[in-house]
Design a protein around this motif. Structure first.
Motif, short mmCIF file in Angstrom:
data_model
loop_
_atom_site.label_atom_id
_atom_site.label_comp_id
_atom_site.label_asym_id
_atom_site.label_seq_id
_atom_site.Cartn_x
_atom_site.Cartn_y
_atom_site.Cartn_z
N ASP A 325 0.84 -1.20 0.00
CA ASP A 325 0.00 0.00 0.00
C ASP A 325 0.87 1.24 0.00
OD1 ASP A 325 0.85 0.55 2.58
OD2 ASP A 325 -0.97 -0.17 3.55
N VAL A 326 0.21 2.41 -0.03
CA VAL A 326 0.97 3.66 -0.17
C VAL A 326 1.87 3.93 1.03
CG1 VAL A 326 -0.59 4.85 -1.73
CG2 VAL A 326 -1.01 4.97 0.72
N ASN A 327 1.54 3.34 2.17
CA ASN A 327 2.38 3.55 3.35
C ASN A 327 3.41 2.44 3.52
OD1 ASN A 327 1.43 6.05 4.24
ND2 ASN A 327 -0.43 5.05 5.00
N PHE A 328 3.62 1.71 2.43
CA PHE A 328 4.69 0.71 2.38
C PHE A 328 4.55 -0.39 3.41
CE2 PHE A 328 7.78 1.66 -0.91
CZ PHE A 328 7.21 2.80 -1.41
N LEU A 329 3.33 -0.75 3.76
CA LEU A 329 3.15 -2.03 4.41
C LEU A 329 3.58 -3.04 3.36
CD1 LEU A 329 0.53 -3.38 6.65
CD2 LEU A 329 0.55 -4.45 4.42
N SER A 330 4.58 -3.88 3.68
CA SER A 330 5.18 -4.72 2.65
C SER A 330 5.15 -6.17 3.07
CB SER A 330 6.65 -4.30 2.43
OG SER A 330 6.76 -2.91 2.27
N SER A 331 4.92 -7.03 2.10
CA SER A 331 4.88 -8.44 2.46
C SER A 331 6.26 -9.06 2.29
CB SER A 331 3.85 -9.17 1.59
OG SER A 331 4.33 -9.24 0.28
N CYS A 332 6.63 -9.88 3.27
CA CYS A 332 7.97 -10.46 3.27
C CYS A 332 7.85 -11.98 3.35
CB CYS A 332 8.77 -10.02 4.50
SG CYS A 332 8.66 -8.26 4.85
N VAL A 333 8.74 -12.65 2.65
CA VAL A 333 8.83 -14.10 2.73
C VAL A 333 10.30 -14.46 2.89
CG1 VAL A 333 8.63 -16.24 1.44
CG2 VAL A 333 6.74 -14.61 1.43
N VAL A 334 10.60 -15.31 3.88
CA VAL A 334 11.98 -15.74 4.10
C VAL A 334 12.00 -17.26 4.01
CG1 VAL A 334 13.95 -15.58 5.67
CG2 VAL A 334 12.10 -13.89 5.82
N LYS A 335 12.88 -17.79 3.19
CA LYS A 335 13.02 -19.25 3.13
C LYS A 335 14.45 -19.60 3.52
CE LYS A 335 9.75 -19.62 -0.65
NZ LYS A 335 9.53 -20.08 -2.03
N VAL A 336 14.55 -20.52 4.47
CA VAL A 336 15.88 -20.91 4.94
C VAL A 336 16.06 -22.39 4.68
CG1 VAL A 336 17.45 -20.88 6.92
CG2 VAL A 336 15.63 -19.18 6.76
N PRO A 337 16.55 -22.73 3.50
CA PRO A 337 16.67 -24.15 3.17
C PRO A 337 17.94 -24.79 3.74
CG PRO A 337 17.23 -22.80 1.26
CD PRO A 337 16.91 -21.85 2.38
N ASP A 338 18.92 -23.96 4.16
CA ASP A 338 20.25 -24.51 4.41
C ASP A 338 20.54 -24.87 5.86
OD1 ASP A 338 20.70 -24.19 1.77
OD2 ASP A 338 21.56 -22.19 2.01
N ALA A 339 19.52 -24.84 6.73
CA ALA A 339 19.78 -25.14 8.12
C ALA A 339 20.06 -26.64 8.28
CB ALA A 339 18.60 -24.74 8.98
N THR A 340 20.87 -26.97 9.27
CA THR A 340 21.06 -28.39 9.56
C THR A 340 19.78 -28.88 10.21
OG1 THR A 340 22.34 -27.42 11.36
CG2 THR A 340 23.54 -28.77 9.80
N GLY A 341 19.31 -30.01 9.80
CA GLY A 341 18.03 -30.50 10.33
C GLY A 341 16.89 -29.93 9.53
N GLU A 342 15.91 -29.33 10.25
CA GLU A 342 14.71 -28.81 9.60
C GLU A 342 15.02 -27.56 8.79
OE1 GLU A 342 12.09 -30.35 9.51
OE2 GLU A 342 11.52 -31.32 11.40
N GLN A 343 14.19 -27.34 7.76
CA GLN A 343 14.26 -26.07 7.06
C GLN A 343 13.29 -25.12 7.74
OE1 GLN A 343 13.28 -27.38 3.06
NE2 GLN A 343 15.46 -27.44 2.54
N TYR A 344 13.48 -23.81 7.52
CA TYR A 344 12.59 -22.82 8.11
C TYR A 344 12.00 -21.93 7.02
CZ TYR A 344 15.10 -23.96 12.39
OH TYR A 344 15.67 -24.60 13.44
N ALA A 345 10.84 -21.40 7.33
CA ALA A 345 10.26 -20.37 6.47
C ALA A 345 9.54 -19.37 7.36
CB ALA A 345 9.29 -20.98 5.47
N PHE A 346 9.51 -18.11 6.92
CA PHE A 346 8.80 -17.07 7.66
C PHE A 346 8.02 -16.24 6.64
CE2 PHE A 346 12.62 -18.18 9.86
CZ PHE A 346 12.22 -18.34 11.19
#
Ligand code: HEM
Lengths: 527, 340
Positions: A325-346
């Motif tokens: 929106d005009v006030n820069f509410l912004s959508s973010c996606v983070v993918k962390v495939p490289d962790a040992t064990g489980e992968q993470y996403a936010f």
């Protein structure tokens, strides 16, 4: 019929070929190059351009086209069959303008020939009865016929004149037709310029984060639109790094200025090419050889760092969040495939000036500047599904089947510098918040031609609309009756196809001056 | 003066200008009406006129085509209109004086708006409307002064001007403020200034071409001996069809090269701002359509069978396209140009 040629030229019609039995082809050609056809094609062109102004166009806004398909699932495919989402690239649109230009060329070439002929032909002889012309005058003077003619020639300096049988023919305003031809030829040149750009041009966009570099190579663009004949080696190999981006807003959040400081080099592959700074702004693109670099958009890219349960740094980079929106509410996606064990996403939102929405309790942003920034994230752990080989968007979590929400899916609000300790002991830290810009690189080899053609087009138009083509004849003869020996009858006539009033005034001033000068001439017999 | 004071002055003067234009319009319409009644005189003479019209001859058609409109009712009735005519001319002069005053006050409004915002006063739809209306009135006044058009057209010209200004200062009103960065370029000054001037001119030519159509069909109905009903009954008091045609052409011949220039300047601006000189953005598309229609108008005037009525219809259609470009595209269509 060659209505055109007749209409255009006040010059004598050259001998027209006698009507013969016309072949079908020639007939169609005449039809196509007639004024009436040109007119109909012009209307057709205007009409053909209309749907593109109401329906979303792929070339302009592909997302809107997708939305249209979703909203009108039955209608959209039908419209699409008729290229109505690509009107200006549609075959039927091309057919209209190509026909128009064929008609134009077919019309301009013979007219140019006629005009060149007219330029070499002296003005036509005086009609027998000058008093019948649009403008006419007659008087007697004591000046000699030859002296009157000489005065007339002096008066009509700047006109093309010729003298026959005691009468002066004068014509001027050939530039009208020259202008008309120049205008129409410029249209052709303009079309060629546009076509060159379409065939050999290139357009690409890329997102660049503060502190990073970009070089103009096809593979590094997020999105490209090459012309049909464009070859990758035609790309100017320049590169730049984004040193700093600034945006200024007023209190209401209206943008006042954007500026990106870049350091650029003409050849990213050559370390010796040299570097220079440039302040990239809206309306101030950077020109490097044949390429132009534009600042299009901007946003925030929070830098996140994830240290997994084993203490390894699994993720450490800025994440470009897309403004919603005009006030820069912004959508973010983070993918962390490289962790040992489980992968993470936010996933979640970045809000530059954060306040909770009183109704929903959710966070929202009330100003585009980063005055009170916050990140609100929901975390997941599990399998991102990257192993399937299918390519994924970095801006969306596409495969949630094997992901488990953290904290039961409760969003977590972070402020800059905050660290979120995940249930398994991994930590997510918000390091800082660089900004990103989207840039566009354009190469258009037809641009200069199009610009030159536009300028000559206006020049031709002005000539053709404001120059008046007109003729004046001056005939002198000794008075016939013996009653007034030594007097000369002067007859002047003139005509103009356009701007009758202006011509009437001009004609009057010519005859007025001629009357005065010849009256002042020494009377006959004195010399 | 402070920016806010300039802004207030601008807002106040635009209201005064609208009022002045409205009164001027009424006065000029009064002149038209008085002229018409002076021409028709009484009901009886109107009946006589109708009778005379029924006995229409080629001679009469010839007279009507001449300067000054149909002289037929005058020959059909005694010259009863002298006092009416004097009153009509007084109303006309008053109307023109008020229109000039309105123009002056309106100019003050546009200039003070510029002083209030410290930039050219055509950065949003409110300002653009006001400046375009100013251009229409100014061009009209110049044409009256140069005797290209009759001041009697003023009523018809001021009507859309008053509507435009009324709409601008109510619905489209925007408080004085800065420009978004994309508009912050010297090309905006050139491009939009040319577009403003042309919009005013094309508005004017659209009105004149419309009046041509009115006059022309009134003439042919009269020649055929049919009675005239409103709005055709306005026809006979208008200038001759020929002079209306010439006036519309004069305005379009002036505005078309300027419109061409405005589009090219816009393309140069777009090249600098958006990285392409032409992208079929809705605004660009409508400008193109308008341009092609006016090119069609100029062509039509040189094409056998298309001069006169058909050409006038094109001029009206082009003015409609221009209006769509302005109101519909700016307000309802999303594009790069949606700045207002
Ligand atoms: C892209 C298509 C075209 C456009 C936009 C266009 C536009 C114009 C314009 C604006 C004018 C008036 C200004 C001037 O006299 O220069 C004009 C005049 C003229 N055009 Fe075209 N034209 C086109 C195609 C054609 C074609 C195909 C023909 C031939 C049939 C043609 C023949 C003429 C002629 C003869 C005139 C002069 C009219 C006069 O004597 O005033 N044009 N054109």
């Amino acid at each position: 019929m060659t209505v055109t040629a007749e209409r255009l030229s006040t010059a004598p019609d050259p001998e027209r070929p006698r009507p013969q039995r016309l072949a079908f082809v020639r007939n169609s050609w005449r039809q196509l190059t007639s004024m009436r056809t040109a007119l109909l094609l012009l209307f057709l062109l205007a009409l053909a351009a209309v749907p593109g102004a109401f329906l979303p166009q792929r070339g302009l806004n592909p997302v809107r086209v997708q939305e249209y398909f979703a909203e009108h699932p039955d209608l959209a495919p039908v419209l699409d069959r008729f290229s109505l989402f690509d009107v200006y690239a549609a075959p039927w649109f091309a057919a209209v303008y190509l026909l128009l230009f064929v008609s134009l060329v077919g019309c301009v070439i013979p007219r140019t020939r006629l005009h060149l002929l007219a330029l070499r032909t002296p003005p036509p002889p005086a009609p027998a009865r000058l008093e019948r012309l649009q403008a006419a005058d007659r008087w007697t003077t004591s000046a000699e016929p030859a002296a009157v003619l000489q005065a007339a020639r002096r008066e009509l300096r700047g006109w093309r004149t010729t003298e026959r049988d005691g009468a002066l023919s004068a014509e001027r305003g050939y530039l009208r037709e020259t202008g008309n031809l120049l205008f129409h030829l410029s249209l052709v040149a303009l079309l060629v310029g546009i076509a060159l750009g379409g065939l050999f041009g290139f357009q690409g966009t890329a997102l660049v984060i503060e502190g990073r570099a970009f070089s103009s190579t096809v593979a590094l663009y997020d999105d490209i639109r090459p012309g049909r004949q464009f070859a990758p080696e035609d790309l100017v190999p320049f590169g730049f790094s984004l040193d700093d981006f600034r945006a200024d807003y007023d209190d209401d959040g209206r943008a006042l200025n954007f500026e990106a400081d870049v350091t650029w080099t003409p050849d990213a592959g050559d370390p010796d090419a040299g570097e220079q700074p440039y302040a990239l702004r809206v309306n101030h693109p950077l020109t490097v050889d044949r390429a132009r670099l534009y600042l299009l958009g901007h946003g925030y890219a929070p830098h996140l760092k994830l240290v997994d349960a084993a203490g390894e740094v699994a993720f450490d980079q800025p994440v470009a969040c897309l403004p919603q929106d005009v006030n820069f509410l912004s959508s973010c996606v983070v993918k962390v495939p490289d962790a040992t064990g489980e992968q993470y996403a936010f996933e979640g939102v970045f809000t530059p000036t954060t306040v909770p929405d009183p109704e929903t309790g959710r966070v929202t942003s009330v100003h585009p500047a980063p005055d009170l920034p916050a990140l609100t994230l929901v975390g997941y752990t599990g399998d991102l599904g990257l192993g399937t080989g299918a390519s994924q968007s970095v801006y969306r979590i596409e495969d949630r089947d094997r992901l488990e929400p953290l904290d039961d899916g409760r969003p977590r609000l972070l402020e800059p510098g905050d660290t979120w300790t995940l249930p398994d002991g991994a930590t997510l830290t918000w390091v800082d918040t660089p900004e990103w810009v989207t840039v566009q690189v354009t190469q258009d080899p037809g641009k200069t031609l199009a610009l030159v053609a536009s300028v000559t087009m206006i020049g031709g138009l002005l000539l053709s609309l404001f120059v008046r083509r007109r003729r004046v004849w001056v005939r002198v003869r000794p008075a016939e009756s013996d009653a007034a020996p030594g007097t000369t009858v002067v007859e002047v006539g003139g005509l103009s196809r356009t701007a009758a009033e202006a011509f009437a005034a001009e004609f009057e001033s010519i005859t007025e001056r001629l009357r005065t000068t010849t009256a002042a001439a020494p009377p006959r017999g004195d010399t | 003066m402070t920016d806010a004071a300039w802004a207030d002055l601008s807002d106040a003067t635009v209201t005064v200008a609208v009022l002045l234009y409205a009164v001027a319009m009424l006065a000029l319409a009064g002149e038209q009406a008085a002229r018409a009644s002076a021409r028709t005189g009484s009901r009886a003479s109107r009946r006589a006129a109708a009778e005379a019209a029924r006995r229409a001859t080629a001679e009469r058609t010839r007279v009507m085509a001449g300067v000054g409109g149909p002289s037929l009712p005058e020959t059909a009735s005694p010259p009863a209109g002298a006092p009416e005519r004097a009153r009509a001319s007084r109303a006309g002069r008053l109307g023109m004086a008020l229109a000039l005053l309105g123009l002056a006050v309106h100019t003050v409004s546009v200039v003070t708006r510029g002083l209030a915002v410290d930039r050219v006063p055509w950065g949003n739809m409110y300002e653009f409307s006001s400046a375009a209306a100013l251009s229409a009135v100014a061009i009209f006044v110049v044409l009256v002064a140069r005797r290209v058009v009759d001041r009697g057209l003023g009523a018809f010209v001021l009507l859309p001007v008053v509507l435009t200004l009324g709409l601008a200062s109510s619905v489209l009103y925007t408080p004085a403020g800065p420009l978004v960065p994309a508009l912050n370029s010297y090309w905006i000054k050139i491009h939009v200034a040319a577009a403003v001037l042309c919009t005013g001119a094309f508005l004017l030519s659209g009105v004149v071409a419309g009046l041509y159509l009115l006059r022309d069909s009134a003439d042919s109905r009269l020649a055929a001996g049919s009675p005239l009903r409103f709005p055709l009954s306005l026809g006979p008091s208008l200038p001759t069809a020929r002079s209306l045609d010439r006036a519309a052409y004069a305005v379009i011949a002036f505005a078309f090269p300027l419109w061409t220039f405005a589009i090219i300047a816009g393309a140069i601006w777009a090249e600098a701002a958006w990285g392409r000189y032409w992208g079929w953005d809705p605004k660009e598309t409508w400008s193109f359509i308008t341009w092609v229609l006016y090119a069609g108008y100029l062509h039509a005037r040189a094409t056998a069978g298309w001069r006169g009525t058909r050409a006038a219809w094109i001029a009206v259609a082009a003015a409609v396209a221009l209006t769509i470009n302005y109101y519909v595209v700016n307000i309802f269509v999303v594009g790069l140009h949606s700045y207002a």
